[in-house]
Design a protein around this motif. Structure first.
Motif, PDB file in Angstrom:
ATOM      1  N   UNK A  14     -17.416  48.974 -51.578  1.00 25.31           N
ATOM      2  CA  UNK A  14     -17.765  47.686 -52.186  1.00 25.31           C
ATOM      3  C   UNK A  14     -17.474  47.614 -53.683  1.00 25.31           C
ATOM      4  N   UNK A  15     -17.410  48.751 -54.348  1.00 23.39           N
ATOM      5  CA  UNK A  15     -17.089  48.770 -55.779  1.00 23.39           C
ATOM      6  C   UNK A  15     -16.506  50.146 -56.098  1.00 23.39           C
ATOM      7  N   UNK A  16     -15.242  50.167 -56.479  1.00 22.87           N
ATOM      8  CA  UNK A  16     -14.589  51.445 -56.729  1.00 22.87           C
ATOM      9  C   UNK A  16     -13.417  51.240 -57.687  1.00 22.87           C
ATOM     10  N   UNK A  17     -13.038  52.310 -58.348  1.00 20.15           N
ATOM     11  CA  UNK A  17     -11.934  52.246 -59.294  1.00 20.15           C
ATOM     12  C   UNK A  17     -10.620  52.520 -58.571  1.00 20.15           C
ATOM     13  N   UNK A  18      -9.604  51.713 -58.871  1.00 20.92           N
ATOM     14  CA  UNK A  18      -8.265  51.974 -58.356  1.00 20.92           C
ATOM     15  C   UNK A  18      -7.440  52.763 -59.365  1.00 20.92           C
ATOM     16  N   UNK A  19      -7.852  52.713 -60.623  1.00 24.95           N
ATOM     17  CA  UNK A  19      -7.349  53.587 -61.682  1.00 24.95           C
ATOM     18  C   UNK A  19      -8.430  53.613 -62.763  1.00 24.95           C
ATOM     19  N   UNK A 124     -11.668  58.623 -60.141  1.00 23.68           N
ATOM     20  CA  UNK A 124     -10.729  57.819 -59.364  1.00 23.68           C
ATOM     21  C   UNK A 124     -10.300  58.627 -58.147  1.00 23.68           C
ATOM     22  N   UNK A 125     -10.337  58.004 -56.983  1.00 23.80           N
ATOM     23  CA  UNK A 125      -9.947  58.695 -55.752  1.00 23.80           C
ATOM     24  C   UNK A 125      -8.529  59.233 -55.915  1.00 23.80           C
ATOM     25  N   UNK A 126      -8.354  60.547 -55.677  1.00 23.97           N
ATOM     26  CA  UNK A 126      -7.093  61.181 -56.042  1.00 23.97           C
ATOM     27  C   UNK A 126      -6.373  61.879 -54.912  1.00 23.97           C
ATOM     28  N   UNK A 370     -12.550  65.095 -48.552  1.00 22.61           N
ATOM     29  CA  UNK A 370     -11.247  64.931 -47.922  1.00 22.61           C
ATOM     30  C   UNK A 370     -10.408  63.876 -48.638  1.00 22.61           C
ATOM     31  N   UNK A 371      -9.092  63.984 -48.438  1.00 24.61           N
ATOM     32  CA  UNK A 371      -8.191  62.922 -48.895  1.00 24.61           C
ATOM     33  C   UNK A 371      -8.092  61.808 -47.864  1.00 24.61           C
ATOM     34  N   UNK A 410      -7.377  52.183 -51.705  1.00 26.36           N
ATOM     35  CA  UNK A 410      -6.592  53.371 -52.030  1.00 26.36           C
ATOM     36  C   UNK A 410      -6.905  54.542 -51.112  1.00 26.36           C
ATOM     37  N   UNK A 411      -8.019  54.502 -50.404  1.00 29.27           N
ATOM     38  CA  UNK A 411      -8.291  55.480 -49.348  1.00 29.27           C
ATOM     39  C   UNK A 411      -7.466  55.138 -48.111  1.00 29.27           C
ATOM     40  N   UNK A 412      -7.428  53.854 -47.765  1.00 34.69           N
ATOM     41  CA  UNK A 412      -6.705  53.443 -46.563  1.00 34.69           C
ATOM     42  C   UNK A 412      -5.209  53.724 -46.689  1.00 34.69           C
ATOM     43  N   UNK A 413      -4.678  53.713 -47.899  1.00 32.84           N
ATOM     44  CA  UNK A 413      -3.253  53.986 -48.106  1.00 32.84           C
ATOM     45  C   UNK A 413      -2.822  55.334 -47.533  1.00 32.84           C
ATOM     46  N   UNK A 414      -3.737  56.303 -47.520  1.00 34.58           N
ATOM     47  CA  UNK A 414      -3.373  57.651 -47.071  1.00 34.58           C
ATOM     48  C   UNK A 414      -4.072  58.047 -45.770  1.00 34.58           C
ATOM     49  N   UNK A 415      -4.699  57.078 -45.097  1.00 26.48           N
ATOM     50  CA  UNK A 415      -5.310  57.370 -43.801  1.00 26.48           C
ATOM     51  C   UNK A 415      -4.244  57.795 -42.800  1.00 26.48           C
ATOM     52  N   UNK A 416      -4.598  58.739 -41.939  1.00 20.11           N
ATOM     53  CA  UNK A 416      -3.663  59.323 -40.987  1.00 20.11           C
ATOM     54  C   UNK A 416      -3.697  58.494 -39.704  1.00 20.11           C
ATOM     55  N   UNK A 417      -2.739  57.571 -39.576  1.00 20.08           N
ATOM     56  CA  UNK A 417      -2.696  56.662 -38.436  1.00 20.08           C
ATOM     57  C   UNK A 417      -1.913  57.289 -37.286  1.00 20.08           C
TER      58      UNK A 417
END
Length: 583
Positions: A14-19, A124-126, A370-371, A410-417
């Motif tokens: 709901x509230x997070x930094x993208x950078x 920032x999620x890295x 985890x990433x 930015x978490x969903x960008x690297x989710x393992x689909x």
């Protein structure tokens, strides 16, 4: 206005930094209940004559599921700190929503608002950047290719001579994989995920005997080094499977416990409930599930922790692996995973850490463990849409919106689909061996947000039911492969690499399909360009009009390269379109 449905919290999705400068804020409201949502925000320390100074910016709807609308906005607090609340309208009613509840007017005390005390760079999620551009290929080493019959296990069957069972072997090995790296490169693969390769009793190797030794049926450590070097020459990353939740029955510390019971120095490495240890239907020691062959490790024990962390670093330092996939990750204590992350990232900062979790995984994805996780909710919804056909397009959009909104972007960008794995029936079988549906389901995989993975053989139409049926030997005779499906997947992978927005550049949203709810439509976009994907999961022709003002602009069909200025499209049954236009 349904106030009880208005929800926000100042963390997680709901509230997070993208950078280090930008904050992404979301608000959830009852579906079709709120006509306007605005963000009221300001620096907590800026006031004028006793009045807290704030401003207001309109938010926009980023998606809707069965029950809720999701509003969002990106802001850049000038001093990297912020207090904020929300103004919402419903009909003639207007309220201010803050951490302290609802008000008729914006409170003057900044302490009444939600708070992000400071935007720290190291918070920032890295996840590794390279994962966004990776197309994975999962290999079950025992069944991919047999390159050296001399290391076949005793009793190995001729390649593909019978259906897979829980205990048969066919001799797949590292040399066989090396022989087919050109095939993977031509397919467009740039990441390989191997199921376990360490010494084990079974054919699946999830019952480890020695975490520091290669199972001899796969080859030697030197062969593995050659395999990884050859992968890296082709710009293919390598991810190994770590089974730290449990060991195998023949793991020496567990054998010592079996023999010596309460006097074993390894008693606290496991979770015995009594002595002597007894297996059977309900072992008197903790296991994975109730499998007596997989005793659960006590990862809170300092000696176990030290042993496993040394294992995790050994394969990075000695073999230069690029990722760890963590088996049954949700059953291991989270303090262990925090130490694991620090340990492996200190050695290789861009190592990919992937957890196997089948449910809501936000507790593991706050940047300290985890990433990414294996995105089984994606698998489930795509399966129900195209394979089992138990939901329609509108339901898919709503259910996938709920999944997408449950994580930071930015978490969903690297989710393992994934569409399938060694734990699920083959996707071609689930699609009733219908090539059109198999192509369509891969089109969703390869155009969606996240890091896509193809299970070995799915690209050629390999069939099989539930485990062990999904673990057939790879078919290498071209005349036995489904070339139509293979060529379609190759083309989709190439498109994903050529068009940056088809990977993970830009933003994502589902489009409003009110005009035809039999269509799935989603947009991947940035300020300059959009790519729209239209999916027809039905067996009859559907039409859809893009909800954009395209006057003076043309669209390009990225598959056919044809251009048009028309915004209405006809999509045949089980077909899809990938359309691009500049803003």
């Amino acid at each position: 206005m349904e106030r009880s449905s208005i929800h926000h919290r100042a963390n997680d999705n709901y509230a997070y930094t993208t950078n280090a400068e930008t904050l992404h804020i979301r608000l959830r409201t009852k579906k079709q209940d709120i006509s306007y949502a605005g963000l009221i925000f300001g620096d907590p320390y800026i006031s004028d004559k006793g009045q807290w100074q704030h401003e207001e910016k309109a938010m926009s709807i980023s998606g809707s599921d069965n029950h809720y609308d999701y509003w969002h906005i990106y802001v850049k607090p000038p001093y990297r700190r912020i207090r904020y609340g929300f103004k919402v309208h419903s009909g003639d009613e207007e309220v201010i929503y803050t951490e302290k509840g609802f008000f008729n007017e914006p409170p003057n005390d900044p302490g009444s608002y939600f708070a992000i005390p400071y935007l720290h760079q190291n918070e920032v999620f890295g996840a590794p950047e390279w994962v966004k551009d990776t197309i994975w290929y999962q290999i079950f080493p025992e069944r991919f290719a047999n390159g050296n019959p001399n290391n076949d296990p005793e009793g190995a069957k001729p390649w593909g001579s019978e259906d897979p069972t829980v205990d048969n072997f066919f001799g797949g090995d590292f040399e066989g994989i090396i022989e087919h790296l050109d095939y993977l490169e031509e397919l467009g693969i740039n990441g390989i995920y191997f199921t376990p390769i360490f010494l084990a009793y079974s054919n699946h190797k999830y019952d480890t005997i020695d975490y520091r030794e290669i199972d001899p049926q796969f080859g030697t450590k030197e062969t593995l080094k050659t395999l990884i070097e050859e992968c890296h020459k082709r710009n293919i990353r390598v991810m190994l499977d770590a089974v730290f939740n449990h060991s195998g029955y023949y793991f020496p510390p567990f054998q010592d416990l079996l023999e010596k019971g309460e006097n074993s120095e390894y008693k606290d490495w496991f979770h015995p409930h009594g002595f002597p240890l007894k297996g059977g239907e309900r072992p008197n020691y903790e296991t994975f599930g109730f499998f007596e062959s997989m005793p659960k490790l006590n990862t809170a024990n300092p000696d176990v922790k030290k042993y496993l962390l040394e294992v995790s670093t050994y394969w990075i330092e000695e073999f230069d692996i690029d990722g760890w996939r963590l088996d049954v990750a949700n059953e291991v204590d989270q303090p262990f995973w925090r130490e694991f992350r620090k340990t492996v990232k200190d050695i290789k900062p861009d190592l990919y850490i992937l957890g196997e979790i089948w449910h809501d995984s936000m507790p593991w994805l706050r940047g300290d463990q985890f990433d990414a996780v294996m995105n089984y909710p994606f698998t489930n919804h795509v399966f129900r849409l195209v394979a089992s056909q138990t939901i329609h397009a509108r339901q898919f959009i709503e259910e996938m919106t709920a999944v997408y909104q449950s994580y930071p972007t930015n978490v969903f960008d690297v989710m393992f689909n994934l569409l399938g794995s060694h734990d699920t029936p083959r996707i071609f079988t689930d699609c009733g061996e219908d090539v059109a549906r198999a192509k369509l389901i891969h089109a969703i995989l390869l155009t969606f947000k996240g890091s896509p993975c193809i299970y070995y053989g799915d690209e050629i139409g390999l069939t099989g039911g539930q485990d062990p049926g999904c673990r057939k030997c790879m078919v290498w005779e071209e005349e036995k492969q489904n070339s139509e499906l293979l060529n379609e997947i190759k083309a989709l992978i190439l498109l994903r690499k050529e068009e940056r927005l088809l990977a993970n550049d830009g933003k994502f949203k589902f489009l409003d399909t009110t005009g035809n709810e039999n269509i799935v439509a989603y947009q991947k976009y940035n300020d300059a360009r959009s790519v729209v994907i239209l999916i027809n999961p039905t067996d009859v022709q559907q039409s859809f009009t893009l909800p954009f003002d395209l006057e003076g602009r043309s669209l390009t069909d990225l598959r056919t390269k044809e251009t048009t200025k028309d915004s209405q499209f006809v999509i045949d049954g089980y077909q899809y379109k990938i359309l691009a236009f500049n803003h």
